[in-house]
Scaffold this motif. Structure first.
Motif, PDB file in Angstrom:
ATOM      1  N   TRP A 387       0.857  -1.182   0.000  1.00  0.00           N
ATOM      2  CA  TRP A 387       0.000   0.000   0.000  1.00  0.00           C
ATOM      3  C   TRP A 387       0.895   1.235   0.000  1.00  0.00           C
ATOM      4  O   TRP A 387       1.778   1.366   0.862  1.00  0.00           O
ATOM      5  CB  TRP A 387      -0.890   0.047   1.231  1.00  0.00           C
ATOM      6  N   ILE A 388       0.648   2.130  -0.931  1.00  0.00           N
ATOM      7  CA  ILE A 388       1.319   3.429  -0.945  1.00  0.00           C
ATOM      8  C   ILE A 388       0.256   4.472  -0.650  1.00  0.00           C
ATOM      9  O   ILE A 388      -0.729   4.596  -1.376  1.00  0.00           O
ATOM     10  CB  ILE A 388       2.009   3.697  -2.287  1.00  0.00           C
ATOM     11  N   ILE A 389       0.439   5.194   0.442  1.00  0.00           N
ATOM     12  CA  ILE A 389      -0.579   6.121   0.926  1.00  0.00           C
ATOM     13  C   ILE A 389      -0.018   7.540   0.865  1.00  0.00           C
ATOM     14  O   ILE A 389       1.082   7.808   1.353  1.00  0.00           O
ATOM     15  CB  ILE A 389      -0.990   5.770   2.371  1.00  0.00           C
ATOM     16  N   TYR A 390      -0.780   8.418   0.247  1.00  0.00           N
ATOM     17  CA  TYR A 390      -0.416   9.825   0.148  1.00  0.00           C
ATOM     18  C   TYR A 390      -1.405  10.641   0.978  1.00  0.00           C
ATOM     19  O   TYR A 390      -2.599  10.329   1.031  1.00  0.00           O
ATOM     20  CB  TYR A 390      -0.471  10.307  -1.306  1.00  0.00           C
ATOM     21  N   ALA A 391      -0.917  11.689   1.622  1.00  0.00           N
ATOM     22  CA  ALA A 391      -1.778  12.545   2.431  1.00  0.00           C
ATOM     23  C   ALA A 391      -1.652  13.992   1.974  1.00  0.00           C
ATOM     24  O   ALA A 391      -0.546  14.520   1.859  1.00  0.00           O
ATOM     25  CB  ALA A 391      -1.407  12.431   3.907  1.00  0.00           C
ATOM     26  N   ASP A 392      -2.803  14.624   1.692  1.00  0.00           N
ATOM     27  CA  ASP A 392      -2.790  16.047   1.363  1.00  0.00           C
ATOM     28  C   ASP A 392      -2.378  16.881   2.567  1.00  0.00           C
ATOM     29  O   ASP A 392      -1.690  17.885   2.435  1.00  0.00           O
ATOM     30  CB  ASP A 392      -4.181  16.475   0.872  1.00  0.00           C
ATOM     31  N   THR A 393      -2.831  16.464   3.747  1.00  0.00           N
ATOM     32  CA  THR A 393      -2.374  17.049   5.008  1.00  0.00           C
ATOM     33  C   THR A 393      -1.995  15.900   5.940  1.00  0.00           C
ATOM     34  O   THR A 393      -2.604  14.827   5.876  1.00  0.00           O
ATOM     35  CB  THR A 393      -3.479  17.898   5.669  1.00  0.00           C
ATOM     36  N   PRO A 394      -0.981  16.045   6.800  1.00  0.00           N
ATOM     37  CA  PRO A 394      -0.567  14.940   7.664  1.00  0.00           C
ATOM     38  C   PRO A 394      -1.725  14.440   8.525  1.00  0.00           C
ATOM     39  O   PRO A 394      -2.505  15.235   9.062  1.00  0.00           O
ATOM     40  CB  PRO A 394       0.538  15.565   8.517  1.00  0.00           C
ATOM     41  N   GLN A 395      -1.815  13.113   8.669  1.00  0.00           N
ATOM     42  CA  GLN A 395      -2.925  12.532   9.422  1.00  0.00           C
ATOM     43  C   GLN A 395      -2.618  11.092   9.812  1.00  0.00           C
ATOM     44  O   GLN A 395      -1.847  10.407   9.138  1.00  0.00           O
ATOM     45  CB  GLN A 395      -4.219  12.598   8.615  1.00  0.00           C
ATOM     46  N   PRO A 396      -3.236  10.605  10.898  1.00  0.00           N
ATOM     47  CA  PRO A 396      -3.084   9.201  11.286  1.00  0.00           C
ATOM     48  C   PRO A 396      -4.049   8.336  10.486  1.00  0.00           C
ATOM     49  O   PRO A 396      -5.124   8.787  10.087  1.00  0.00           O
ATOM     50  CB  PRO A 396      -3.438   9.206  12.779  1.00  0.00           C
ATOM     51  N   PHE A 397      -3.681   7.073  10.293  1.00  0.00           N
ATOM     52  CA  PHE A 397      -4.450   6.182   9.428  1.00  0.00           C
ATOM     53  C   PHE A 397      -4.481   4.802  10.067  1.00  0.00           C
ATOM     54  O   PHE A 397      -3.463   4.312  10.562  1.00  0.00           O
ATOM     55  CB  PHE A 397      -3.771   6.119   8.051  1.00  0.00           C
ATOM     56  N   HIS A 398      -5.666   4.181  10.054  1.00  0.00           N
ATOM     57  CA  HIS A 398      -5.848   2.872  10.688  1.00  0.00           C
ATOM     58  C   HIS A 398      -6.494   1.908   9.704  1.00  0.00           C
ATOM     59  O   HIS A 398      -7.365   2.286   8.922  1.00  0.00           O
ATOM     60  CB  HIS A 398      -6.724   3.006  11.937  1.00  0.00           C
ATOM     61  N   ILE A 399      -6.074   0.626   9.775  1.00  0.00           N
ATOM     62  CA  ILE A 399      -6.667  -0.424   8.950  1.00  0.00           C
ATOM     63  C   ILE A 399      -7.124  -1.545   9.872  1.00  0.00           C
ATOM     64  O   ILE A 399      -6.341  -2.075  10.666  1.00  0.00           O
ATOM     65  CB  ILE A 399      -5.664  -0.989   7.922  1.00  0.00           C
ATOM     66  N   GLN A 400      -8.394  -1.940   9.748  1.00  0.00           N
ATOM     67  CA  GLN A 400      -8.929  -3.054  10.520  1.00  0.00           C
ATOM     68  C   GLN A 400      -8.518  -4.391   9.905  1.00  0.00           C
ATOM     69  O   GLN A 400      -8.326  -4.502   8.687  1.00  0.00           O
ATOM     70  CB  GLN A 400     -10.461  -2.997  10.546  1.00  0.00           C
ATOM     71  N   GLY A 401      -8.418  -5.416  10.750  1.00  0.00           N
ATOM     72  CA  GLY A 401      -8.310  -6.790  10.284  1.00  0.00           C
ATOM     73  C   GLY A 401      -6.998  -7.165   9.624  1.00  0.00           C
ATOM     74  O   GLY A 401      -6.900  -8.243   9.037  1.00  0.00           O
ATOM     75  N   VAL A 402      -5.987  -6.306   9.702  1.00  0.00           N
ATOM     76  CA  VAL A 402      -4.707  -6.580   9.058  1.00  0.00           C
ATOM     77  C   VAL A 402      -3.584  -6.305  10.053  1.00  0.00           C
ATOM     78  O   VAL A 402      -3.790  -5.764  11.140  1.00  0.00           O
ATOM     79  CB  VAL A 402      -4.488  -5.705   7.796  1.00  0.00           C
ATOM     80  N   ALA A 403      -2.389  -6.653   9.638  1.00  0.00           N
ATOM     81  CA  ALA A 403      -1.163  -6.191  10.291  1.00  0.00           C
ATOM     82  C   ALA A 403      -0.231  -5.745   9.181  1.00  0.00           C
ATOM     83  O   ALA A 403      -0.217  -6.340   8.094  1.00  0.00           O
ATOM     84  CB  ALA A 403      -0.519  -7.300  11.122  1.00  0.00           C
TER      85      ALA A 403
END
Length: 471
Positions: A387-403
């Protein structure tokens, strides 16, 4: 806001006479002892009962106010379960509005994850049986009611959820709950002059208060023995990051992240803790010197003066917890282990790459708002993806059911304290993750991924996916 000369003189006099502490944070002047939530364990098939209900709490000593909580108090008990057990969990909603609950970090099928498909109306139960099949980790359970998660967590529907296994029981680490092993739930709130929490979410971004709370009280202390002390940290704030450090500049040993132990302890003098993130740290108290865990500088006089006239987002106090050694002998006398886990080799090839762009001023992910009737993608159980995740503004990100493992942060390797398995991450500009899917989910019970600034998630900065068995 600008202050008139008269307002400044009046406010300055009030602040100086009260020790420069705004009235809403004023108290007896005596620091409070750290409240340690009761420990609720499941062994040999015993069910766990978690009742969501109205409660009363003193956020300011002597000023009892109405709030929400679990099992009668503000926040909830600490739940402890064991790898290999099947745990009967019974939620009962005694509040006057629908609530959904989840356990962030717990590896269970989508049908047991909670959320919108498991909404509990008032006076309704939900009783899942949770198969605990994962390494030791510090997770947290909390409300994830669609469009109301921010308000429900702020009101007090949250608590720690500990998974233990054979490794965690064998390691020479502090593990006596409430003695040398403490839950530390950090939040920020805004309190009125009667000590009642005020929640007024902004039109954009997330809610920031001016009062720092640890387990529901301001600037508490805890008495500890002269040895290693273990703190299980949870950032349960709606939107605020914390950069933790010790008041005398000594180092902390980071031993665990969201999904379990790091390969080895990592010494740091500062530690970032973003909303929804968990970390475990060890502090050496063998020299017998009092020390405080802090989040940097607190509000100055002018900031406190302004706080009389408009809501402030600057913390009045920066003290999370003060550790006071008592001279008692430690329960754990071993040296800190050099290794916590054996070398781990990830056995799996990257099956595909996905890209996600997190909105900033305009909520959404990849330009779309959350829709509970839409599945954004499908993955295969047991697979690994990039996964490559880009943020327009800095922010925390969470994903359920994975590690996941962090591979690159803005093009650079991750920090040593971020090299374990995680489920919550800070996305400043660009981050690359290796995501593992251990559990299955369906269109009716999907997993979610979302901005961990809870107000942003409520506005639709979220998506959902399913995980199918490989044919």
């Amino acid at each position: 806001m600008s202050l008139s000369r008269r307002q400044f003189i009046q406010a300055s006099g009030i602040a100086l006479c009260s020790g420069a502490i705004p009235l809403r944070a004023g108290a007896s002047g005596q620091p409070a002892a750290l409240p340690v939530p009761p420990l609720l364990e499941s062994r040999r098939g015993q069910p766990l009962f978690l009742t969501l209900q109205q409660a009363h709490w003193e956020f300011i000593p002597g000023r009892r106010t109405a709030t929400w909580g679990i099992n009668g108090g503000y926040l909830g008990p600490t739940v402890r379960v064991y790898n290999g057990d099947d745990v009967k969990l019974i939620y009962n909603n005694r509040l006057n509005e629908p609530v959904a609950m989840t356990v962030s970090g717990l590896q269970v099928p989508g049908s047991l994850m909670g959320g919108a498909p498991r909404m509990m109306s008032p006076n309704v139960d939900w009783s899942p049986v949770l198969p605990i099949r994962q390494p030791a980790a510090t997770c947290w359970y909390h409300a994830n009611t669609p469009n109301r998660m921010a308000a429900h967590v702020y009101n007090g529907l949250a608590g720690l959820w500990l998974v233990e296994d054979e490794v965690s029981k064998a390691l020479p680490l502090p593990n006596h709950y409430g003695v040398d092993d403490f839950p530390v739930i950090i939040q920020d709130k805004r309190l009125d002059n009667f000590g009642a929490p005020v929640y007024d979410p902004p039109s954009s971004g997330g809610f920031l208060g001016d009062t720092l709370l640890t387990n529901g009280v301001q600037s508490p202390f805890v008495e500890v023995s002269r040895g290693w002390v273990r703190l299980r940290l949870l950032n349960a704030s709606n939107a605020r990051n914390y950069r933790l450090q010790l008041s005398d500049g000594r180092s902390m040993q980071v031993v665990s992240g969201d999904q379990g132990f790091l390969p080895a302890p990592v010494a740091v003098t500062q530690l970032l803790l973003v909303p929804g993130e968990r970390r475990e740290i060890l502090i050496d108290m063998s020299k017998g010197e009092e020390v405080s865990l802090t989040v940097g500088a607190s509000a100055g006089l002018m900031d406190r003066v302004r706080g009389f006239f408009e809501p402030s987002t600057i913390l009045i106090s920066a003290v999370v917890l003060t550790l006071k050694p008592t001279g008692l002998l430690p329960l754990v006398t071993d040296n800190l282990p050099m290794r916590l886990l054996p070398d781990q080799f990830v056995d799996g090839n990257i099956s595909r790459t996905r890209e996600f762009r997190l909105g900033g001023s305009l909520p959404g992910i990849n330009g779309a708002l959350w829709d509970m009737n839409r599945t954004d993608f499908h993955a295969l159980q047991g697979s690994f993806e990039r996964w490559i995740i880009y943020a327009d503004t800095p922010q925390p990100f969470h994903i359920q059911g994975v590690a996941f493992l962090i591979k690159r942060v803005n093009g650079n390797p991750p920090l040593p304290e971020d090299q374990g398995w995680k489920d919550t991450v800070w996305v400043e500009t660009e981050i690359e993750l290796m995501v593992w899917y251990p559990q299955i989910s369906s269109d009716h019970f999907p997993f979610m991924y979302y901005n961990q600034i809870l107000e942003m998630a409520d506005r639709g900065c979220a998506g959902q996916f399913t995980v199918q068995t490989a044919s």
